[in-house]
Motif scaffolding. Structure first.
Motif, short mmCIF file in Angstrom:
data_model
loop_
_atom_site.label_atom_id
_atom_site.label_comp_id
_atom_site.label_asym_id
_atom_site.label_seq_id
_atom_site.Cartn_x
_atom_site.Cartn_y
_atom_site.Cartn_z
N PRO A 348 0.83 -1.21 0.00
CA PRO A 348 0.00 0.00 0.00
C PRO A 348 0.86 1.26 0.00
O PRO A 348 2.03 1.23 0.43
CB PRO A 348 -0.81 -0.12 1.31
N VAL A 349 0.31 2.36 -0.46
CA VAL A 349 1.08 3.60 -0.54
C VAL A 349 1.28 4.18 0.86
O VAL A 349 0.44 4.02 1.75
CB VAL A 349 0.39 4.63 -1.45
N GLY A 350 2.41 4.87 1.04
CA GLY A 350 2.75 5.45 2.33
C GLY A 350 2.64 6.96 2.34
O GLY A 350 2.18 7.58 1.37
N LYS A 351 3.12 7.54 3.41
CA LYS A 351 3.00 8.98 3.64
C LYS A 351 3.65 9.81 2.54
O LYS A 351 3.12 10.85 2.13
CB LYS A 351 3.62 9.32 4.99
N LYS A 352 4.81 9.37 2.04
CA LYS A 352 5.56 10.17 1.07
C LYS A 352 5.08 9.96 -0.37
O LYS A 352 5.53 10.67 -1.27
CB LYS A 352 7.05 9.83 1.15
N ASN A 353 4.17 9.03 -0.58
CA ASN A 353 3.67 8.79 -1.92
C ASN A 353 2.99 10.04 -2.46
O ASN A 353 2.26 10.73 -1.76
CB ASN A 353 2.69 7.62 -1.90
N VAL A 354 3.22 10.33 -3.74
CA VAL A 354 2.69 11.56 -4.33
C VAL A 354 1.17 11.60 -4.27
O VAL A 354 0.57 12.68 -4.14
CB VAL A 354 3.20 11.70 -5.78
N ALA A 355 0.51 10.43 -4.33
CA ALA A 355 -0.95 10.41 -4.23
C ALA A 355 -1.41 10.96 -2.88
O ALA A 355 -2.41 11.68 -2.79
CB ALA A 355 -1.47 8.99 -4.43
N MET A 356 -0.67 10.60 -1.81
CA MET A 356 -1.02 11.10 -0.48
C MET A 356 -0.73 12.59 -0.37
O MET A 356 -1.43 13.33 0.33
CB MET A 356 -0.24 10.33 0.59
N ARG A 357 0.31 13.04 -1.05
CA ARG A 357 0.69 14.47 -1.00
C ARG A 357 -0.38 15.36 -1.61
O ARG A 357 -0.50 16.53 -1.26
CB ARG A 357 2.02 14.69 -1.72
N ILE A 358 -1.15 14.83 -2.58
CA ILE A 358 -2.17 15.67 -3.23
C ILE A 358 -3.56 15.47 -2.63
O ILE A 358 -4.54 16.00 -3.14
CB ILE A 358 -2.22 15.40 -4.75
N GLY A 359 -3.64 14.67 -1.57
CA GLY A 359 -4.93 14.47 -0.90
C GLY A 359 -5.80 13.41 -1.54
O GLY A 359 -7.04 13.50 -1.48
N ALA A 360 -5.19 12.40 -2.13
CA ALA A 360 -5.97 11.32 -2.74
C ALA A 360 -6.81 10.60 -1.69
O ALA A 360 -6.36 10.37 -0.57
CB ALA A 360 -5.03 10.32 -3.42
N GLY A 361 -8.04 10.25 -2.04
CA GLY A 361 -8.96 9.61 -1.11
C GLY A 361 -9.80 10.61 -0.33
O GLY A 361 -10.78 10.23 0.31
N LYS A 362 -9.40 11.90 -0.40
CA LYS A 362 -10.15 12.95 0.28
C LYS A 362 -10.58 14.04 -0.70
O LYS A 362 -11.74 14.42 -0.77
CB LYS A 362 -9.31 13.57 1.39
N ASP A 363 -9.58 14.55 -1.44
CA ASP A 363 -9.85 15.65 -2.37
C ASP A 363 -10.03 15.20 -3.81
O ASP A 363 -10.55 15.95 -4.64
CB ASP A 363 -8.70 16.68 -2.31
N CYS A 364 -9.57 14.01 -4.12
CA CYS A 364 -9.68 13.51 -5.49
C CYS A 364 -9.52 12.00 -5.49
O CYS A 364 -9.10 11.39 -4.51
CB CYS A 364 -8.61 14.15 -6.39
N ASN A 365 -9.88 11.40 -6.61
CA ASN A 365 -9.64 9.98 -6.82
C ASN A 365 -8.25 9.82 -7.45
O ASN A 365 -7.88 10.58 -8.36
CB ASN A 365 -10.68 9.39 -7.78
#
Length: 416
Positions: A348-365
């Motif tokens: 699974p993706v972690g804290k430093k993953n770029v998806a997490m940096r852009i708010g994936a799962g909250k602000d966008c898919n």
């Protein structure tokens, strides 16, 4: 004006050497003046009254003694020897900088000539990337890479000229094709050249806003051979936005922007801001390579590490994603015999993953699409696969764009 620029470049390029030589000559003058004072003071105390008189005598001799401060001469044997030594230093003060500047000027002329040659080589190298017709789709596309041997054959350039032309340009990069082959297969090194997109270029790479709800991001285009080319055409054929990481921080080695540290650099800030701006609450797909060691060829990653307490998935609209995954996995298997999997092969993706940096799962898919490196780097169906994958993604998320074929793709093609 060009000659003056070359002369100034020569002066700038030799300023360190001139400063060092000047320091040596000044030190030599100070030492000779002290020795002159010591041997002439007793013989001519009224002329060489103190050390400063001897120093003034030496320096006035360098500039022709306009005030006639050095009209007198040493009278002792060693004083005359020191006078000769000062005369030699006088010659060196003008001869050494003149020689350095002359050498630097010659180097500047040679460098200017070489730069003009490299500009010509870069133009010829660009011709090696002229659009070619893909035999599966009949689309005209830019080659994902070319071999230096092909360039030698087609453009009559030797290896050194090719390497220098690539290194002195921001349009090309060198890659080792062996990096796309698992080490267990003992791959042989093979140098290839990639061309970097010029369309909507940014400081970090490329950013094309097509107003789509889908954004394709290639965070590893700078360091994974052929991935950037595949991602570019995937975004083009689907009418999607496109962002790729192509360029490095100054003096940095090629690296991925798939992971971003807690203190992003200026380039990383711009990269993240552009992804956030284009996501618009829609879908962001990160395309990176996967080692060709698994049974599956296409890997979907949506899971988030549980310890982050940030939800289970980088996808908000799970129903749409499940529909997309089902369509892609079914069509890719049926058409190209490519297998797919989701969240079983990769962590699974972690804290430093770029998806997490852009708010994936909250602000966008968002999700990561890991593509078998062999597809992007070696499969001659790569353009057909990119087009089919783009059509399948569009049919689920942006159905109004699904199945559209721009006539120009076959007539003139699309380049970088």
């Amino acid at each position: 004006m060009k000659s003056f620029r070359l002369f100034w470049r020569a002066v700038k390029s030799t300023r360190h050497e001139m400063w060092v030589s000047l320091q040596v000559l000044i030190a030599a003058t100070l030492l000779l003046s002290l020795m002159l004072y010591l041997v002439e003071h007793k013989a001519q105390p009224e002329i060489f009254h103190n050390y400063w008189d001897a120093l003034l005598w030496s320096f006035m001799g360098y500039i022709g003694d306009p005030g006639e401060f050095a009209a007198y001469a040493p009278i002792t044997f060693w004083g005359r020897v020191l006078k000769i030594a000062c005369a030699l230093v006088n010659i060196a003060i003008f001869a050494v900088p003149a020689g350095l500047v002359a050498g630097g000027f010659s180097d500047a002329i040679a460098e200017d000539k070489r730069n003009r040659e490299l500009e010509e080589y870069q133009t010829r190298l660009l011709k090696a990337f002229r659009r070619r017709q893909d035999r599966h789709t009949k689309f005209r596309v830019v080659p994902r890479y070319v071999s230096p041997v092909d360039v030698q054959t087609m453009q009559q350039m030797d290896t050194k000229d090719i390497i220098d032309a690539v290194r002195n340009s921001d349009s090309f990069r060198l890659r080792n094709l062996a990096s796309a082959i698992p080490t267990a297969h003992n791959p042989q090194d093979r140098l290839v050249i990639e061309v970097i997109p010029k369309e909507d270029a940014t400081s970090y790479g490329c950013c094309i806003d097509r107003g789509s709800k889908v954004t394709i991001v290639a965070p590893t285009a700078a360091n994974e051979v052929a991935i950037g080319n595949f991602a570019y055409y995937l975004a083009l054929y689907g009418g999607f936005n496109y962002i790729s990481k192509e360029r490095e921080e100054e003096n940095d080695l090629p690296r991925s922007y798939y992971l971003v540290d807690d203190n992003p650099t200026e380039l990383e800030h711009r990269y993240l801001d552009d992804i956030r701006r284009m996501s618009r609450g829609g879908w962001v797909i990160f395309l990176i390579a996967s080692d060709s060691v698994h049974d599956e060829n296409i890997h979907f990653i949506t899971a988030i590490q549980k310890k982050l307490n940030a939800g289970d998935s980088t996808v908000i609209d799970r129903e749409t994603f499940d529909k997309l995954y089902s369509k892609v996995s079914g069509d890719m298997k049926e058409t190209f015999d490519l297998k797919s999997e989701c969240d079983t092969r990769y962590l699974p993706v972690g804290k430093k993953n770029v998806a997490m940096r852009i708010g994936a799962g909250k602000d966008c898919n968002a999700f990561t699409l890991r593509l078998d490196w062999g597809i992007a780097a070696f499969d001659d169906r790569n353009i057909a696969i990119a087009h089919a994958l783009a059509r399948e993604i569009a049919s689920v998320i942006t159905p109004e764009d699904a199945g559209i074929i721009d006539p120009s793709w076959k007539e003139v093609g699309v380049g970088y």
